[in-house]
Design a protein around this motif. Structure first.
Motif, PDB file in Angstrom:
ATOM      1  N   PRO A  44      77.365  70.773  15.828  1.00 22.39           N
ATOM      2  CA  PRO A  44      78.500  70.425  16.683  1.00 22.39           C
ATOM      3  C   PRO A  44      78.239  69.137  17.455  1.00 22.39           C
ATOM      4  O   PRO A  44      77.094  68.813  17.768  1.00 22.39           O
ATOM      5  N   ALA A  45      79.313  68.404  17.747  1.00 20.11           N
ATOM      6  CA  ALA A  45      79.188  67.195  18.560  1.00 20.11           C
ATOM      7  C   ALA A  45      78.721  67.564  19.961  1.00 20.11           C
ATOM      8  O   ALA A  45      78.953  68.673  20.436  1.00 20.11           O
ATOM      9  N   LYS A  46      78.068  66.639  20.623  1.00 22.95           N
ATOM     10  CA  LYS A  46      77.547  66.883  21.973  1.00 22.95           C
ATOM     11  C   LYS A  46      78.326  66.168  23.068  1.00 22.95           C
ATOM     12  O   LYS A  46      78.412  66.658  24.190  1.00 22.95           O
ATOM     13  N   LEU A  47      78.885  65.009  22.744  1.00 26.45           N
ATOM     14  CA  LEU A  47      79.459  64.171  23.793  1.00 26.45           C
ATOM     15  C   LEU A  47      80.906  64.526  24.134  1.00 26.45           C
ATOM     16  O   LEU A  47      81.435  64.052  25.136  1.00 26.45           O
ATOM     17  N   LEU A  86      74.047  64.365   7.050  1.00 29.31           N
ATOM     18  CA  LEU A  86      74.363  65.213   8.194  1.00 29.31           C
ATOM     19  C   LEU A  86      75.863  65.176   8.442  1.00 29.31           C
ATOM     20  O   LEU A  86      76.490  64.129   8.292  1.00 29.31           O
ATOM     21  N   ILE A  87      76.426  66.336   8.806  1.00 30.82           N
ATOM     22  CA  ILE A  87      77.827  66.420   9.218  1.00 30.82           C
ATOM     23  C   ILE A  87      77.866  66.830  10.684  1.00 30.82           C
ATOM     24  O   ILE A  87      77.263  67.837  11.063  1.00 30.82           O
ATOM     25  N   VAL A  88      78.539  66.028  11.502  1.00 32.79           N
ATOM     26  CA  VAL A  88      78.742  66.340  12.914  1.00 32.79           C
ATOM     27  C   VAL A  88      80.205  66.702  13.092  1.00 32.79           C
ATOM     28  O   VAL A  88      81.091  65.943  12.693  1.00 32.79           O
ATOM     29  N   VAL A  89      80.473  67.863  13.688  1.00 36.59           N
ATOM     30  CA  VAL A  89      81.847  68.322  13.872  1.00 36.59           C
ATOM     31  C   VAL A  89      82.255  68.169  15.326  1.00 36.59           C
ATOM     32  O   VAL A  89      81.602  68.703  16.227  1.00 36.59           O
ATOM     33  N   GLY A  90      83.328  67.406  15.561  1.00 30.98           N
ATOM     34  CA  GLY A  90      83.855  67.207  16.903  1.00 30.98           C
ATOM     35  C   GLY A  90      85.230  67.835  17.049  1.00 30.98           C
ATOM     36  O   GLY A  90      85.680  68.596  16.202  1.00 30.98           O
ATOM     37  N   GLY A  91      85.900  67.483  18.151  1.00 29.23           N
ATOM     38  CA  GLY A  91      87.176  68.114  18.463  1.00 29.23           C
ATOM     39  C   GLY A  91      86.947  69.307  19.369  1.00 29.23           C
ATOM     40  O   GLY A  91      85.819  69.805  19.502  1.00 29.23           O
ATOM     41  N   GLY A  92      88.018  69.785  19.983  1.00 26.98           N
ATOM     42  CA  GLY A  92      87.895  70.887  20.938  1.00 26.98           C
ATOM     43  C   GLY A  92      87.255  72.130  20.357  1.00 26.98           C
ATOM     44  O   GLY A  92      86.532  72.860  21.040  1.00 26.98           O
ATOM     45  N   ALA A 122      88.055  57.957  16.131  1.00 25.61           N
ATOM     46  CA  ALA A 122      87.004  58.746  15.477  1.00 25.61           C
ATOM     47  C   ALA A 122      85.782  57.891  15.171  1.00 25.61           C
ATOM     48  O   ALA A 122      84.644  58.352  15.284  1.00 25.61           O
ATOM     49  N   ASP A 123      86.011  56.623  14.798  1.00 24.53           N
ATOM     50  CA  ASP A 123      84.888  55.728  14.531  1.00 24.53           C
ATOM     51  C   ASP A 123      84.032  55.538  15.781  1.00 24.53           C
ATOM     52  O   ASP A 123      82.795  55.550  15.716  1.00 24.53           O
ATOM     53  N   ALA A 124      84.688  55.356  16.929  1.00 21.84           N
ATOM     54  CA  ALA A 124      83.951  55.191  18.184  1.00 21.84           C
ATOM     55  C   ALA A 124      83.137  56.439  18.502  1.00 21.84           C
ATOM     56  O   ALA A 124      81.965  56.355  18.899  1.00 21.84           O
ATOM     57  N   ALA A 125      83.745  57.608  18.314  1.00 21.55           N
ATOM     58  CA  ALA A 125      83.039  58.858  18.583  1.00 21.55           C
ATOM     59  C   ALA A 125      81.842  59.026  17.658  1.00 21.55           C
ATOM     60  O   ALA A 125      80.770  59.480  18.080  1.00 21.55           O
ATOM     61  N   GLY A 126      82.006  58.631  16.400  1.00 21.50           N
ATOM     62  CA  GLY A 126      80.905  58.746  15.456  1.00 21.50           C
ATOM     63  C   GLY A 126      79.720  57.875  15.837  1.00 21.50           C
ATOM     64  O   GLY A 126      78.564  58.311  15.778  1.00 21.50           O
ATOM     65  N   VAL A 127      80.000  56.650  16.250  1.00 21.18           N
ATOM     66  CA  VAL A 127      78.931  55.738  16.674  1.00 21.18           C
ATOM     67  C   VAL A 127      78.197  56.313  17.883  1.00 21.18           C
ATOM     68  O   VAL A 127      76.960  56.271  17.962  1.00 21.18           O
ATOM     69  N   ALA A 128      78.954  56.876  18.825  1.00 18.14           N
ATOM     70  CA  ALA A 128      78.335  57.452  20.021  1.00 18.14           C
ATOM     71  C   ALA A 128      77.456  58.652  19.679  1.00 18.14           C
ATOM     72  O   ALA A 128      76.353  58.807  20.220  1.00 18.14           O
ATOM     73  N   GLU A 129      77.920  59.509  18.779  1.00 19.37           N
ATOM     74  CA  GLU A 129      77.147  60.698  18.413  1.00 19.37           C
ATOM     75  C   GLU A 129      75.860  60.334  17.677  1.00 19.37           C
ATOM     76  O   GLU A 129      74.840  61.002  17.830  1.00 19.37           O
ATOM     77  N   VAL A 130      75.901  59.255  16.884  1.00 17.96           N
ATOM     78  CA  VAL A 130      74.693  58.814  16.187  1.00 17.96           C
ATOM     79  C   VAL A 130      73.696  58.207  17.172  1.00 17.96           C
ATOM     80  O   VAL A 130      72.491  58.464  17.117  1.00 17.96           O
ATOM     81  N   GLU A 131      74.199  57.422  18.116  1.00 20.20           N
ATOM     82  CA  GLU A 131      73.316  56.714  19.044  1.00 20.20           C
ATOM     83  C   GLU A 131      72.785  57.607  20.158  1.00 20.20           C
ATOM     84  O   GLU A 131      71.607  57.529  20.524  1.00 20.20           O
ATOM     85  N   PHE A 132      73.636  58.486  20.691  1.00 13.65           N
ATOM     86  CA  PHE A 132      73.255  59.242  21.881  1.00 13.65           C
ATOM     87  C   PHE A 132      73.494  60.752  21.792  1.00 13.65           C
ATOM     88  O   PHE A 132      73.134  61.479  22.709  1.00 13.65           O
ATOM     89  N   GLY A 133      74.118  61.226  20.720  1.00 15.67           N
ATOM     90  CA  GLY A 133      74.545  62.616  20.697  1.00 15.67           C
ATOM     91  C   GLY A 133      73.886  63.487  19.653  1.00 15.67           C
ATOM     92  O   GLY A 133      72.665  63.449  19.461  1.00 15.67           O
ATOM     93  N   ALA A 134      74.713  64.227  18.919  1.00 13.76           N
ATOM     94  CA  ALA A 134      74.226  65.278  18.032  1.00 13.76           C
ATOM     95  C   ALA A 134      73.443  64.754  16.837  1.00 13.76           C
ATOM     96  O   ALA A 134      72.596  65.456  16.293  1.00 13.76           O
ATOM     97  N   ALA A 135      73.745  63.529  16.399  1.00  9.42           N
ATOM     98  CA  ALA A 135      73.076  63.016  15.204  1.00  9.42           C
ATOM     99  C   ALA A 135      71.642  62.593  15.473  1.00  9.42           C
ATOM    100  O   ALA A 135      70.835  62.500  14.553  1.00  9.42           O
ATOM    101  N   GLY A 136      71.318  62.316  16.731  1.00  6.62           N
ATOM    102  CA  GLY A 136      69.940  61.990  17.092  1.00  6.62           C
ATOM    103  C   GLY A 136      69.350  60.849  16.303  1.00  6.62           C
ATOM    104  O   GLY A 136      68.219  60.917  15.833  1.00  6.62           O
ATOM    105  N   ALA A 137      70.123  59.751  16.138  1.00  8.51           N
ATOM    106  CA  ALA A 137      69.668  58.581  15.384  1.00  8.51           C
ATOM    107  C   ALA A 137      69.227  58.963  13.971  1.00  8.51           C
ATOM    108  O   ALA A 137      68.268  58.432  13.416  1.00  8.51           O
ATOM    109  N   LYS A 138      69.951  59.908  13.363  1.00 12.89           N
ATOM    110  CA  LYS A 138      69.663  60.365  12.007  1.00 12.89           C
ATOM    111  C   LYS A 138      69.758  59.210  11.016  1.00 12.89           C
ATOM    112  O   LYS A 138      70.715  58.438  11.044  1.00 12.89           O
TER     113      LYS A 138
END
Length: 248
Positions: A230-233, A204-210, A111-127
């Motif tokens: 929602p998560a993007k990656l 910001l809250i990003v929600v991942g999972g299927g 989950a930590d890896a997914a969070g870093v990816a979403e902040v850098e390249f995904g839904a969080a948009g470098a929030k």
């Protein structure tokens, strides 16, 4: 002539499959077709590490790599084990991976890896500020990124709420187990996220999972003071985040 982008490599270890691919670190996109091999059974550290080595060899990857694992990971040691062999508990897993693969590795909670990816390249948009990623699946995995820096192993799916381990009531598996409609599940998620909001006050809250693919179906029934997206990656987030953390 444009400068060639630097590549990293990410591996995502799960209870049913182990996935890996090179990653373009400038764009956050996979730089090759992802390879998936079923997780060996029994899923001991040595057997899993051998499968990781197979994926790295398949790509001819010789350098260091990032690797996710479904557990609390402290300085390369896996303190827990979810859906994998119990021999991972308190295992110096980074050393096992290094010995078997012959390559340096950075091991991180999935989950930590997914969070870093979403902040850098995904839904969080470098929030800026504090971003909470929550994956809603069999359990609830969480990642907290504060001002661009990961706070590892938060495990906020296990906060006690109304006398229960929160994920046993609010995870997607709980929705399926109890036969809940979207509105009923939304009420449970509201209770969970409001509790976490009072602990963290995220921006910001990003929600991942299927279930993030069905965000429009259930999100109208979730009431939080924090914006939620929602998560993007999706299934690539772990690979991307692992590669990025190893590069850093």
């Amino acid at each position: 002539m444009s400068k060639k982008h630097e590549h990293g490599f990410g591996i995502d270890i799960g209870g049913s499959g182990i996935k890996g691919a090179p990653v373009d670190l400038a764009t956050g996109r996979l730089a090759g077709e992802r390879v998936r091999i079923p997780t060996p059974q029994p899923s001991t550290p040595e057997a899993v590490a051998a499968t990781v080595a197979e994926i790295l060899d398949d790509f001819g990857w010789k350098g260091s790599f990032g690797c996710t694992f479904p557990a609390v990971v402290q300085h390369g040691v896996t303190r827990t084990a979810a859906n994998v062999d119990d021999s991972w508990v308190d295992c110096d897993a980074a050393s096992v991976l290094r010995k078997v693969t012959g390559r340096d590795t950075v091991l991180v909670n999935d989950a930590d890896a997914a969070g870093v990816a979403e902040v850098e390249f995904g839904a969080a948009g470098a929030k800026s500020g504090v971003v909470l990623l929550a994956t809603l699946g069999t359990g609830i995995g969480t990642a907290v990124i504060a001002h661009g820096r990961l706070v590892p192993n938060t495990e906020l799916g296990h906060v006690e709420l109304d006398g229960y381990d929160a994920e046993t009531r609010a995870a997607d598996s709980a929705r399926e187990r109890d036969g809940l409609g979207w509105e009923e599940w939304g009420e449970r998620l509201t209770r969970y996220f409001r509790h976490v909001e009072n602990l963290l006050w995220p921006d910001l809250i990003v929600v991942g999972g299927g279930v993030s693919k069905k965000f429009d179906k259930w999100s109208p029934y979730v009431s939080t003071r924090t914006p939620m997206v929602p998560a993007k990656l999706l299934n690539e987030a772990g690979i991307i985040g692992a590669a990025l953390l190893a590069h850093r």
